[in-house]
Scaffold this active site. Structure first.
Site, PDB file in Angstrom:
ATOM      1  N   ARG A  54       0.789  -1.217   0.000  1.00  0.00           N
ATOM      2  CA  ARG A  54       0.000   0.000   0.000  1.00  0.00           C
ATOM      3  C   ARG A  54       0.827   1.277   0.000  1.00  0.00           C
ATOM      4  NH1 ARG A  54      -3.093  -4.018   1.854  1.00  0.00           N
ATOM      5  NH2 ARG A  54      -1.153  -4.564   2.850  1.00  0.00           N
ATOM      6  N   THR A  55       1.828   1.340   0.844  1.00  0.00           N
ATOM      7  CA  THR A  55       2.527   2.616   0.994  1.00  0.00           C
ATOM      8  C   THR A  55       3.198   3.013  -0.325  1.00  0.00           C
ATOM      9  OG1 THR A  55       2.865   2.105   3.312  1.00  0.00           O
ATOM     10  CG2 THR A  55       4.178   3.897   2.411  1.00  0.00           C
ATOM     11  N   LYS A  83      25.810  -4.249  -3.692  1.00  0.00           N
ATOM     12  CA  LYS A  83      27.257  -4.239  -3.999  1.00  0.00           C
ATOM     13  C   LYS A  83      28.053  -3.597  -2.878  1.00  0.00           C
ATOM     14  CE  LYS A  83      26.265  -3.335  -8.888  1.00  0.00           C
ATOM     15  NZ  LYS A  83      26.469  -2.313  -9.924  1.00  0.00           N
ATOM     16  N   ARG A 104      11.613   3.566   2.396  1.00  0.00           N
ATOM     17  CA  ARG A 104      11.321   2.576   3.449  1.00  0.00           C
ATOM     18  C   ARG A 104      12.576   1.748   3.666  1.00  0.00           C
ATOM     19  NH1 ARG A 104       6.032  -1.101   4.121  1.00  0.00           N
ATOM     20  NH2 ARG A 104       5.309   0.911   4.900  1.00  0.00           N
ATOM     21  N   HIS A 132       6.195   5.967  11.096  1.00  0.00           N
ATOM     22  CA  HIS A 132       5.536   5.850   9.791  1.00  0.00           C
ATOM     23  C   HIS A 132       4.559   7.025   9.678  1.00  0.00           C
ATOM     24  CE1 HIS A 132       3.858   4.266   6.226  1.00  0.00           C
ATOM     25  NE2 HIS A 132       3.569   3.038   6.597  1.00  0.00           N
TER      26      HIS A 132
END
Ligand code: NCD
Length: 308
Positions: A54-55, A83, A104, A132
């Site tokens: 969703r986010t 890497k 995120r 959040h």
């Protein structure tokens, strides 16, 4: 007021600023369906180093609906992180490609660090178990839309209050808005002390902790449930001890809840709200999903557009 601001924690915002976001979201209701081109020429980058449905997708559709463009890097395997590149270098690169970064990351504090290296606004879409903030804006918007106010409401936050970043952000914001907060969780998953302690100071009408929802359910205006945040547990045995320890059933709601209760959940749901609850008039979690697009449209417009 919010132009070019980083969005890292709800603690960085005043009540007035959050109200501006909620008011602007109301205006976005009208353009949610058809969209417009107010952010034409702007580019949003989503950098997601931990899972999301969703986010990420709601930020991307919000940007597209406002006429902007989206570039996206999903999963640490796909990025040069694999890497050995550090986050600061990734951010100093990605900022050259875009006008706003939505990040995120599994580590607490990652978004704050990214903001230090970025000349474009960084939006924290979840940093470990910490914060959040944009989920909180859409949760507040949903509550306000349904109840007409936040101040004085009795709000139950239920579930994994220890590791749930959504409730860490939301509890603080609810306190700022003067709600009465009921923290409902198994002993092992209580809200961290440092958050509980600040809630009254910040403005909560009252804060109470409960082990079970049943005795308090009939008093609540809002019940906000979250899943056990399995991936945040440092010790798998700790998870085994608490899994399946709480569950909202249709029967529980029908027997104990008020008709005007609203049941919210940031999703994803696992087993803490049984599917039969979805048909009850109190369920609002899929409305939250829609509101998430609207609120993120409003936020992007305030950060990048001409809106005040
Ligand atoms: C939440 C999250 O990622 O913190 N989901 C979301 O953003 N809607 C809640 C969760 O994962 O349980």
């Amino acid at each position: 007021m919010l132009k070019n601001r980083h969005v890292i924690s709800v603690r960085d915002f005043t009540r007035e600023e959050i109200e501006t976001i909620l008011e602007h979201s109301e205006r976005m209701e009208k353009i949610y369906e058809k969209g417009d081109d107010r952010l034409s020429g702007k580019v949003l980058a989503t950098l997601f180093f931990s899972p999301s449905t969703r986010t990420r997708l709601s930020f991307e559709t919000a940007m597209l609906r406002l006429g902007g463009d989206v570039i996206s890097l999903v999963g640490k395997e796909a990025a040069s992180t694999a890497k050995g590149e550090n986050l600061a270098d990734t951010i100093r690169t990605v900022e050259k490609y875009c006008d706003v970064i939505v990040l995120r990351h599994p580590k607490e504090g990652a978004a704050r660090l990214a903001a230090e290296y970025s000349s474009v606004p960084v939006i924290n879409a979840g940093d470990g178990a910490n914060q959040h903030p944009t989920q909180t804006f859409l949760d507040l918007y949903t509550i306000k839309k349904e109840k007409g106010k936040i101040e004085g409401l009795k709000v139950g936050l239920m579930g994994d209050l220890k590791y749930g970043r959504t409730v860490h952000s939301l509890a603080y914001a609810l306190a700022m808005f003067g709600a009465e907060i009921h923290l409902i969780s198994p002993e092992e998953l209580r809200m961290p002390r440092y958050i509980v302690d600040e809630l009254v100071e910040v403005g909560a009408a009252d804060v109470e902790e409960h082990r079970d929802v049943e005795p308090i359910l009939g008093e609540l205006d809002v019940l906000y449930v979250i899943r056990i945040q399995k991936e945040m547990f440092p010790d798998p045995e700790e998870y085994e001890r608490v899994k399946g320890s709480y569950r909202i059933t249709r029967e529980l709601i029908e027997e104990h809840a008020r008709d005007d209760l609203i049941i919210m959940h940031p999703l994803p749901r696992v087993d803490e709200v049984e599917p039969e609850v979805d048909e009850l008039p109190q369920a609002r979690y899929f409305d939250q999903v829609r509101n998430g697009v609207i609120v993120r449209m409003a936020l992007l417009d305030l950060l990048l557009g001409d809106a005040e």
